[in-house]
Design a protein around this motif. Structure first.
Motif, short mmCIF file in Angstrom:
data_model
loop_
_atom_site.label_atom_id
_atom_site.label_comp_id
_atom_site.label_asym_id
_atom_site.label_seq_id
_atom_site.Cartn_x
_atom_site.Cartn_y
_atom_site.Cartn_z
N ASN A 44 25.93 2.11 24.32
CA ASN A 44 25.50 1.75 25.69
C ASN A 44 25.71 0.27 26.00
O ASN A 44 24.80 -0.42 26.46
CB ASN A 44 24.03 2.12 25.91
CG ASN A 44 23.81 3.61 25.85
OD1 ASN A 44 24.69 4.38 26.18
ND2 ASN A 44 22.64 4.01 25.41
N ASP A 45 26.88 -0.24 25.73
CA ASP A 45 27.24 -1.64 25.98
C ASP A 45 26.47 -2.63 25.13
O ASP A 45 26.37 -3.82 25.46
CB ASP A 45 27.10 -2.00 27.46
CG ASP A 45 28.17 -1.35 28.32
OD1 ASP A 45 29.25 -1.04 27.78
OD2 ASP A 45 27.93 -1.15 29.52
N ASN A 46 25.90 -2.19 24.03
CA ASN A 46 25.26 -3.06 23.05
C ASN A 46 26.02 -2.94 21.74
O ASN A 46 26.39 -1.84 21.33
CB ASN A 46 23.79 -2.67 22.84
CG ASN A 46 22.97 -2.93 24.08
OD1 ASN A 46 23.05 -3.98 24.69
ND2 ASN A 46 22.18 -1.95 24.46
N ASP A 59 24.16 -7.78 23.44
CA ASP A 59 24.66 -7.08 24.62
C ASP A 59 26.09 -7.53 24.91
O ASP A 59 26.53 -8.59 24.49
CB ASP A 59 23.75 -7.31 25.83
CG ASP A 59 23.80 -8.73 26.35
OD1 ASP A 59 24.67 -9.01 27.19
OD2 ASP A 59 22.97 -9.54 25.90
N LYS A 60 26.83 -6.68 25.60
CA LYS A 60 28.24 -6.92 25.82
C LYS A 60 28.52 -8.21 26.60
O LYS A 60 29.49 -8.90 26.36
CB LYS A 60 28.87 -5.73 26.52
CG LYS A 60 30.35 -5.62 26.30
CD LYS A 60 30.85 -4.22 26.54
CE LYS A 60 32.04 -3.97 25.66
NZ LYS A 60 32.40 -2.58 25.59
N ASN A 61 27.64 -8.56 27.54
CA ASN A 61 27.82 -9.79 28.30
C ASN A 61 27.74 -11.02 27.40
O ASN A 61 28.45 -11.99 27.60
CB ASN A 61 26.79 -9.89 29.42
CG ASN A 61 27.03 -8.86 30.51
OD1 ASN A 61 28.16 -8.48 30.78
ND2 ASN A 61 25.96 -8.40 31.13
N SER A 62 26.86 -10.99 26.43
CA SER A 62 26.77 -12.09 25.47
C SER A 62 27.93 -12.05 24.49
O SER A 62 28.45 -13.10 24.08
CB SER A 62 25.45 -12.03 24.70
OG SER A 62 24.37 -12.20 25.57
#
Length: 69
Positions: A44-46, A59-62
């Protein structure tokens, strides 16, 4: 390359962390420049990662801001 696009189950070396806030947070989690990191799974994007015999979730943004080689 950004950690977010790195291959699974491959030992990688952190070469740069973009952003002072993120760098400070990751240092608290014992992740620094020149450390080895391995992506164990993506959920889940992690990213579930192994750093110094400890599992951490990023998390994917980081993960986009963590450059590895």
């Amino acid at each position: 390359m950004p950690l977010a696009v790195a291959p699974l189950n491959t030992k990688l070396k952190v070469i740069k962390i973009l952003g002072d806030d993120l760098r400070g947070h990751l240092e608290n989690l014992n992740l620094n420049v020149d450390d080895e990191i391995t992506i164990l799974s993506i959920d889940n994007d992690n990213l579930v990662c192994l750093v110094a015999n400890s599992k951490i979730v990023i998390d994917k943004n980081s993960a986009i801001k963590i450059l590895v080689a």
